[in-house]
Design an enzyme around this catalytic site. Sequence first.
Site, PDB file in Angstrom:
ATOM      1  CE  LYS A   1      -0.672   0.487   4.945  1.00 38.83           C
ATOM      2  NZ  LYS A   1       0.009   1.645   5.190  1.00 38.83           N
TER       3      LYS A   1
ATOM      4  NE  ARG B   1      -6.316   3.584   7.136  1.00 40.91           N
ATOM      5  CZ  ARG B   1      -5.057   3.399   7.381  1.00 40.91           C
ATOM      6  NH1 ARG B   1      -4.250   4.171   7.987  1.00 40.91           N
ATOM      7  NH2 ARG B   1      -4.486   2.194   7.308  1.00 40.91           N
TER       8      ARG B   1
END
Length: 316
Positions: A86, A135
């Site tokens: 990631k 997020r």
Amino acid sequence: MKTQITNRLVIGARGSKLSLWQANHIADLLRAAHPQLEVSIKTFVTKGDKFLDAPLAKIGGKGLFTKEIETAMLLGEVDLAVHSLKDMPAELPPGLMIAAVTKRHDPDDAFISNTYASLDCLPQGAKLGTSSLRRKAQILSKRTDLNIEDLRGNVDTRLRKLDNGEYDAIVLAVAGLKRLGLGGRITQVLPREICLPAVGQGALAIEARSDDATVQDLVACLEDNATRQAITAERAYLQVLEGGCQIPVGVFGQIVGGELKLQAVILSLDGTKKISDVIYGNCDDAAVLGRELADRMLAAGGSNLLAVLAKASEEE
């Protein structure tokens, strides 16, 4: 440049506890697969480790955690690098490749709080810490009333800030916490309906020189085909959308009933605008599926969202 010594490998890694765990994990797997192999680890301090006071999106995004190690690899100082997938940019520097992808575990995000049992339980105006635009935007889409503030540093530092009362809750990757033996700190695994993972989250990438067949052969034993197909689709999707900047995008691929399922979301920074879609197709067409889903979502309004994001980034 080709490695001439076949019984010795040098792994490049960041000096954080999590990065060293990952490098040592891969080193152990390689030693077990190749008993004659001598494996050592060389640590680096990356730009992302040095500049902890600014949001990642403002100082360069994902490549901040890989550039120094990649430069050393191209110079022949190390033979391979181990990254959280990631953390890798959608495009790699010329001369480098992802030589192996490990089996993906725990791709989701963890909500952590010492006071509140879940994201839904946070009171209005509660302070939640995360360094990720992805997020932040997805959580704001669910809870517009929260005060989301930037949170940088390694896992221990972030947990310490939570424990010191600087935040009511924080969000970290489930995989990283479990790898460090901190799975007990997880209060809630955020459902993917709320928070889709980052590209490659939960998998490790083994990066090597494109012309180094020796290293590629040695690390082939680490390859997980199902994970490779999933992340190929995810990275193809991201390449169409971003280029290199950080944007609020979640995407997750998985093999379901022999088919590749790829779901994705693009959001505005404040989470008020959201475009989501899913595509199914042949696992062997992973890259094509990723690009097709990206094109579809751009046509459905994603282009406008990205244009607004790009303008906002230029004005900062």
